[in-house]
Design a protein around this motif. Structure first.
Motif, PDB file in Angstrom:
ATOM      1  N   GLN A 102      -6.762 -25.419-115.076  1.00  0.00           N
ATOM      2  CA  GLN A 102      -7.042 -26.235-116.257  1.00  0.00           C
ATOM      3  C   GLN A 102      -8.007 -25.533-117.207  1.00  0.00           C
ATOM      4  O   GLN A 102      -7.834 -25.584-118.425  1.00  0.00           O
ATOM      5  N   ASN A 113       0.478 -25.878-117.116  1.00  0.00           N
ATOM      6  CA  ASN A 113       0.957 -27.247-116.913  1.00  0.00           C
ATOM      7  C   ASN A 113       2.412 -27.415-117.339  1.00  0.00           C
ATOM      8  O   ASN A 113       2.903 -28.532-117.430  1.00  0.00           O
ATOM      9  N   THR A 120      -2.345 -27.575-123.753  1.00  0.00           N
ATOM     10  CA  THR A 120      -3.158 -28.396-122.853  1.00  0.00           C
ATOM     11  C   THR A 120      -4.439 -28.800-123.564  1.00  0.00           C
ATOM     12  O   THR A 120      -5.215 -27.951-123.994  1.00  0.00           O
ATOM     13  N   GLN A 128      -4.921 -33.736-115.143  1.00  0.00           N
ATOM     14  CA  GLN A 128      -4.302 -32.854-114.148  1.00  0.00           C
ATOM     15  C   GLN A 128      -5.226 -32.635-112.947  1.00  0.00           C
ATOM     16  O   GLN A 128      -4.761 -32.567-111.812  1.00  0.00           O
TER      17      GLN A 128
END
Length: 189
Positions: A102, A113, A120, A128
């Protein structure tokens, strides 16, 4: 680390699968396509795995080959249809690579992702990470439902105090190294 635990009990851990580097991961044009080959060992963990998603975060590449933790447990159960023995020690960990994925997706706009590079948001990243934590709980429940009684789950620890976070989370790096800065409010312990 699992090898050290096994050695303490007079046991050995050997890999269940062997992964080879591909041209993209290795930077060697003649390396070809990476492969994952079952070699039959008793160690199902694979470095760089995320809990339930691909791509993984292997430091040596082949991020589409490194099986998520969830799939590692499924593979174990396929190989051992009676499940875990009553005296079998199950060691597990997960989540650290999900946190890294992330950070990478937000800061460096990697496509961790499957949303496309740069898509993102901070909210997506937080969701997530929460999903990975729930997936880890589900993995432990699956182990328990299949006979696991001696289960040790190592926690991620506080990634904010790691050397990685101190460098990449610093104001100086955030100002020049991230496409989308990750504000301190998002990483405060």
């Amino acid at each position: 680390w699992s090898e050290n635990v096994a050695a303490h009990f007079g046991l050995t851990v050997t890999p269940n699968r062997s992964l080879t580097l591909d041209a993209t991961a290795s930077g060697v044009a003649t390396a070809g396509t990476g492969t994952a080959t079952v070699i039959g060992g008793n160690g199902y963990a694979e470095g760089g795995a995320r809990v339930a998603m691909l791509p993984s975060e292997s430091g040596i590449g082949n991020n589409q080959l490194v099986a998520p933790v969830r799939d590692q447990v499924k593979r174990y159960l396929q190989t051992h249809p009676t499940g875990f023995g009553p005296n079998e020690l199950v060691l597990g960990t997960g989540g650290g690579n999900d946190i890294y994925a992330q950070f990478s997706a937000v800061c460096w706009h990697t496509d961790d992702n499957n949303l496309g590079a740069g898509n993102t948001t901070l909210d997506t990243a937080a969701a997530q990470i929460a999903a990975a934590a729930q997936a880890e709980v589900d993995v432990v429940r699956q182990i328990r439902a299949n006979g696991g009684r001696l289960i040790v789950v190592l926690s991620q620890g506080n990634p904010i105090v790691s050397p990685f976070a101190r460098y990449y989370g610093s104001d100086a790096y955030q100002a020049k190294g991230c496409y989308t800065p990750v504000p301190a409010s998002q990483t405060a312990a």
